[in-house]
Design an enzyme around this catalytic site. Structure first.
Site, PDB file in Angstrom:
ATOM      1  N   ASP A  95     -61.726 -50.065 -93.440  1.00 20.10           N
ATOM      2  CA  ASP A  95     -61.075 -48.973 -92.710  1.00 20.10           C
ATOM      3  C   ASP A  95     -59.883 -48.411 -93.487  1.00 20.10           C
ATOM      4  O   ASP A  95     -58.974 -49.144 -93.841  1.00 20.10           O
ATOM      5  CB  ASP A  95     -60.641 -49.464 -91.322  1.00 20.10           C
ATOM      6  CG  ASP A  95     -61.825 -50.019 -90.531  1.00 20.10           C
ATOM      7  OD1 ASP A  95     -62.874 -49.354 -90.514  1.00 20.10           O
ATOM      8  OD2 ASP A  95     -61.705 -51.123 -89.962  1.00 20.10           O
ATOM      9  N   ASP A 141     -61.595 -52.998 -99.048  1.00 16.72           N
ATOM     10  CA  ASP A 141     -61.296 -53.024 -97.630  1.00 16.72           C
ATOM     11  C   ASP A 141     -62.152 -51.926 -96.999  1.00 16.72           C
ATOM     12  O   ASP A 141     -62.576 -50.990 -97.684  1.00 16.72           O
ATOM     13  CB  ASP A 141     -59.802 -52.765 -97.408  1.00 16.72           C
ATOM     14  CG  ASP A 141     -59.441 -52.707 -95.935  1.00 16.72           C
ATOM     15  OD1 ASP A 141     -59.842 -53.621 -95.185  1.00 16.72           O
ATOM     16  OD2 ASP A 141     -58.777 -51.746 -95.523  1.00 16.72           O
TER      17      ASP A 141
END
Length: 188
Positions: free
Chosen positions: A21, A19
């Site tokens: 952020d 992922d």
């Protein structure tokens, strides 16, 4: 004559899906400018370790800020160029970056927790999902990993601490680490 088909299972590679952020960059809601990009402590060396052990590094990210009009796809591309440049200083190269630009209410097929983007990356790069990991900080990351058939890993950075509290309801075994740099103990 040997079968050298690209679909031969002997040529499947392993990947570390990531992922964006809160995992490979410090968490800022709707990060919209390259100047905001900061790498977590130890993240560069950690990803270099994964890469050196043969894992392709692939970013899978929901970016609904595009559909919400907070920033453009060009803004996101500029952020991704900045991320690549910062990690390149550690010798890290990302094989691919796949993103969902849609609003959660649009009902698209690519937004995590849908495994669609991981499955696309697996086809594109001949990835063995059973030998791969997905490191995330949100329930949608973990659900995406489970649905795709790769190993879910939660980091407690970004939204990870909140996710960890919600996770106690899940039955699936999920590895939990304080931060990205600690995940290198999973590297095989």
């Amino acid at each position: 004559m040997k079968n050298t088909s690209a679909h031969s299972h002997t040529h499947l590679q392993k990947a570390l899906f990531l992922d964006r952020d809160g995992v490979i960059v410090q968490y800022i809601p709707y990060l919209s400018h390259p100047d905001q990009v900061q790498l977590p402590d130890g993240a560069g060396l950690a990803l270099k370790t994964w890469q050196d052990r043969g894992y392709k590094l692939i970013i899978i990210t929901n970016q609904s800020g595009i559909a919400r009009g907070y920033f453009s796809l060009e803004d996101v591309d500029a952020i991704h160029q900045c991320i690549k440049k910062k990690y390149a200083q550690f010798g890290v190269t990302f094989t691919d970056i796949l993103l969902c630009p849609h609003h959660p209410n649009q009902g698209c097929h690519c937004r995590k927790p849908s495994p669609y983007l991981i499955l696309e990356a697996a086809k594109r790069h001949q990835i063995a999902l059973s030998q791969s990991f997905f490191i995330g900080d949100a329930p949608s990351d973990l659900d995406c990993a489970i649905q795709a058939g790769c190993h879910p890993v939660l980091v407690l950075t970004g939204r990870g601490a909140t996710t960890h509290q919600e996770m106690s309801k899940k039955t699936q075994s999920i590895s939990v680490y304080q931060q990205l740099s600690h995940t290198i103990e999973l590297v095989r």
